[in-house]
Enzyme design. Sequence first.
Site, PDB file in Angstrom:
ATOM      1  N   GLU A  68       0.947  -1.298   0.090  1.00  0.00           N
ATOM      2  CA  GLU A  68       0.002   0.054   0.050  1.00  0.00           C
ATOM      3  C   GLU A  68       0.974   1.130   0.040  1.00  0.00           C
ATOM      4  OE1 GLU A  68      -3.575   0.058   0.056  1.00  0.00           O
ATOM      5  OE2 GLU A  68      -2.927   1.913  -0.659  1.00  0.00           O
TER       6      GLU A  68
ATOM      7  N   LEU B 180      -0.521   4.694   0.353  1.00  0.00           N
ATOM      8  CA  LEU B 180      -1.151   5.811   0.835  1.00  0.00           C
ATOM      9  C   LEU B 180      -0.381   6.573   1.546  1.00  0.00           C
ATOM     10  CD1 LEU B 180      -2.363   5.343   3.690  1.00  0.00           C
ATOM     11  CD2 LEU B 180      -4.009   3.707   2.415  1.00  0.00           C
TER      12      LEU B 180
ATOM     13  N   GLU C  64      -1.073   9.715   4.322  1.00  0.00           N
ATOM     14  CA  GLU C  64      -1.829  10.317   5.152  1.00  0.00           C
ATOM     15  C   GLU C  64      -2.238  11.627   4.675  1.00  0.00           C
ATOM     16  OE1 GLU C  64      -0.813  10.344   9.236  1.00  0.00           O
ATOM     17  OE2 GLU C  64       0.069   8.253   8.983  1.00  0.00           O
TER      18      GLU C  64
ATOM     19  N   LYS D 259       7.827  -1.535  -1.855  1.00  0.00           N
ATOM     20  CA  LYS D 259       7.413  -0.737  -0.648  1.00  0.00           C
ATOM     21  C   LYS D 259       8.461   0.098   0.035  1.00  0.00           C
ATOM     22  CE  LYS D 259       4.948   1.685   1.932  1.00  0.00           C
ATOM     23  NZ  LYS D 259       3.917   1.612   2.760  1.00  0.00           N
TER      24      LYS D 259
ATOM     25  N   GLY E 178       9.083  12.644   9.233  1.00  0.00           N
ATOM     26  CA  GLY E 178       8.589  12.027  10.408  1.00  0.00           C
ATOM     27  C   GLY E 178       7.507  11.072   9.947  1.00  0.00           C
TER      28      GLY E 178
ATOM     29  N   CYS F 286       5.710   6.079   8.996  1.00  0.00           N
ATOM     30  CA  CYS F 286       5.944   5.118   7.779  1.00  0.00           C
ATOM     31  C   CYS F 286       7.459   5.389   7.546  1.00  0.00           C
ATOM     32  CB  CYS F 286       5.332   5.432   6.587  1.00  0.00           C
ATOM     33  SG  CYS F 286       3.558   4.539   7.012  1.00  0.00           S
TER      34      CYS F 286
ATOM     35  N   LYS G  15      10.373   4.512  10.316  1.00  0.00           N
ATOM     36  CA  LYS G  15      10.493   3.274  10.451  1.00  0.00           C
ATOM     37  C   LYS G  15      10.772   2.347   9.389  1.00  0.00           C
ATOM     38  CE  LYS G  15       6.172   1.089  10.178  1.00  0.00           C
ATOM     39  NZ  LYS G  15       5.987   0.064   9.392  1.00  0.00           N
TER      40      LYS G  15
ATOM     41  N   LYS H 194       3.078  16.312   9.600  1.00  0.00           N
ATOM     42  CA  LYS H 194       2.974  16.925   8.352  1.00  0.00           C
ATOM     43  C   LYS H 194       1.478  17.584   8.593  1.00  0.00           C
ATOM     44  CE  LYS H 194       1.055  13.393   5.334  1.00  0.00           C
ATOM     45  NZ  LYS H 194       1.121  12.956   4.105  1.00  0.00           N
TER      46      LYS H 194
ATOM     47  N   ARG I  59       3.111  10.400  15.355  1.00  0.00           N
ATOM     48  CA  ARG I  59       4.060   9.686  15.410  1.00  0.00           C
ATOM     49  C   ARG I  59       5.207  10.134  14.819  1.00  0.00           C
ATOM     50  NH1 ARG I  59       1.361   4.570  12.695  1.00  0.00           N
ATOM     51  NH2 ARG I  59       0.474   6.339  11.544  1.00  0.00           N
TER      52      ARG I  59
HETATM   53  C1  UDX Z   1       4.616   8.111   3.248  1.00  0.00           C
HETATM   54  C2  UDX Z   1       4.810   7.850   1.735  1.00  0.00           C
HETATM   55  O1  UDX Z   1       4.637   9.077   1.042  1.00  0.00           O
HETATM   56  C3  UDX Z   1       3.389   6.757   1.230  1.00  0.00           C
HETATM   57  O2  UDX Z   1       3.619   6.558   0.072  1.00  0.00           O
HETATM   58  C4  UDX Z   1       3.590   5.604   2.071  1.00  0.00           C
HETATM   59  O3  UDX Z   1       2.592   4.813   2.029  1.00  0.00           O
HETATM   60  C5  UDX Z   1       3.655   6.034   3.673  1.00  0.00           C
HETATM   61  O4  UDX Z   1       4.664   6.988   3.998  1.00  0.00           O
HETATM   62  P1  UDX Z   1       3.119   9.973   4.629  1.00  0.00           P
HETATM   63  O5  UDX Z   1       3.735   9.145   5.992  1.00  0.00           O
HETATM   64  O6  UDX Z   1       1.801   9.963   4.777  1.00  0.00           O
HETATM   65  O7  UDX Z   1       3.404   9.017   3.551  1.00  0.00           O
HETATM   66  O8  UDX Z   1       4.106  11.183   4.520  1.00  0.00           O
HETATM   67  P2  UDX Z   1       4.637  11.849   3.220  1.00  0.00           P
HETATM   68  O9  UDX Z   1       3.492  12.740   2.732  1.00  0.00           O
HETATM   69  O10 UDX Z   1       5.189  11.153   2.345  1.00  0.00           O
HETATM   70  O11 UDX Z   1       5.600  12.797   4.172  1.00  0.00           O
HETATM   71  C6  UDX Z   1       6.673  12.214   4.768  1.00  0.00           C
HETATM   72  C7  UDX Z   1       7.574  13.166   5.675  1.00  0.00           C
HETATM   73  O12 UDX Z   1       8.323  13.842   4.856  1.00  0.00           O
HETATM   74  C8  UDX Z   1       6.503  14.267   6.294  1.00  0.00           C
HETATM   75  O13 UDX Z   1       7.301  14.361   7.662  1.00  0.00           O
HETATM   76  C9  UDX Z   1       6.926  15.549   5.562  1.00  0.00           C
HETATM   77  O14 UDX Z   1       6.746  16.790   6.351  1.00  0.00           O
HETATM   78  C10 UDX Z   1       8.219  15.189   5.159  1.00  0.00           C
HETATM   79  N1  UDX Z   1       8.740  16.074   3.882  1.00  0.00           N
HETATM   80  C11 UDX Z   1       8.079  15.793   2.917  1.00  0.00           C
HETATM   81  C12 UDX Z   1       9.761  17.048   3.945  1.00  0.00           C
HETATM   82  O15 UDX Z   1      10.433  17.169   4.860  1.00  0.00           O
HETATM   83  N2  UDX Z   1      10.151  17.571   2.986  1.00  0.00           N
HETATM   84  C13 UDX Z   1       9.555  17.219   1.601  1.00  0.00           C
HETATM   85  O16 UDX Z   1      10.021  18.134   0.512  1.00  0.00           O
HETATM   86  C14 UDX Z   1       8.394  16.564   1.666  1.00  0.00           C
END
Ligand code: UDX
Length: 443
Positions: free
Chosen positions: A154, A156, A158, A210, A263, A266, A269, A329, A336
């Site tokens: 997956e 996805l 958040e 993944k 952070g 996902c 970790k 974010k 988390r």
């Molecule tokens: C992520 C993956 O994008 C997704 O495909 C997977 O299934 C789960 O992990 P998510 O944890 O929802 O999704 O967050 P994401 O939008 O990817 O952002 C991850 C982190 O990176 C956030 O803390 C965000 O603030 C940070 N980030 C993102 C940055 O610091 N700079 C950026 O340019 C982009």
Amino acid sequence: MSFRISVLGTGYLGTTHAAGMAELGYDVLGLDVDADKVARLARGEVPFHEPGLAELVRTHTRSGRLRFTTDFAAAAAFADVHFLAVGTPQSADGEAADLSHLRAAVDALAPHLERPCVVVGKSTVPVGTAAELAGRLAGLAPAGRAVELAWNPEFLREGHAVADTLAPDRIVVGAASELAEKVLREVYGDLLERGVPFLATDLATAELVKVAANSFLATKVSFVNAMAEVCEAAGADVTVLARAIGLDERIGPRFLRAGVGFGGGCLPKDVRAFRARARELGGDSAAALLGEVDRINLRARERVLALARRALGGVLAGRRIAVLGAAFKPDTDDVRDSPALDVAAAAARAGARVTVYDPAAGRSGAAARPELAFADSLEAAARGADLVLLLTEWAEFRTADPRRLAALVAAPVLVDGRNALDRAAWTAAGWTVHAPGRPAPRS
Ligand code: UDX
């Protein structure tokens, strides 16, 4: 044929997947060992903030297409396709993933599998886990080899979970048999008709896709944060650098925002678990690379705190800091492994008087960090502050009026820890603006 579907684990991923499958027209049974969670979901209540999900769950629990249970025998009797969506957190004693929930779910379900069915892993796992689970299923299920295993990771995000489920940019299916692949092509038939790419592969590749995708995203963020370190030393501007390299189509503009780092539940970790697994497999280069990605990321948090200290003339103790953002974010209440909360807590430990405001994550932030003070509004947090420290780039902060805030604070000093605000507008409103990877403001 119309399949009946069960989804084991009704956390973030499982609830979204179960609701998405109901939206695609299937009868779905969600299962969790937490009876309280099951009761709430059955009433149509979603225990976390995710745009559009509560509506979807309500619609389908009302129509009867989406139901929830704690009973593994009921799930086994009901469904032809069982999705595994339980959590695989970082283990308490190291970097590797903790697979105990996943193994427990398989061990609880398998003895009830008396007829042919497909078990489909969605959880993020170390490569090799699916092969291990296939053996477990074959050993424990009365139907034996008629229980097929597939892996369907997956992706996805958040804040976009519903859209990512109903309109994914790809579907990856690792299957041990042609039958399992055929079943999943049918399950996702509507999406495939709409043109979503379907990649069929073996189990190990599906598992790796993944963690490789998440590691690549993490590497991009750490790359730009490493560039921010160099920019600071050289007096250059990382935001302009990122825009300039991002215009190259091969690089692309996304995930190049320098700041406090990544952070969430996902990326951190998954990077660590992949590193641990790569090391076990002798993939030393991947392990070394991912170790550096993690270190740069954690250093980004320290560097933003150091910037706050510098902005306050070298001393945090006794100073009032308004922290904007607690979620990892924007558009989520998930805290988390949140860089924002980490930096806020470190500032408080250093003696600063910290007040945090987050548009959605106030409650979850306070539960995670009871030692921090939380305000109910941006204004309340900012009032009397010696420093405003932006750590999560919510729209409410990006669109805030710097003049109005300047009138509330004790001193108009801003650290934009996400490089998210319009520096020129804030400077024009009288603020001294510091940001990671950018030249220090003229004093
Ligand atoms: C992520 C993956 O994008 C997704 O495909 C997977 O299934 C789960 O992990 P998510 O944890 O929802 O999704 O967050 P994401 O939008 O990817 O952002 C991850 C982190 O990176 C956030 O803390 C965000 O603030 C940070 N980030 C993102 C940055 O610091 N700079 C950026 O340019 C982009």
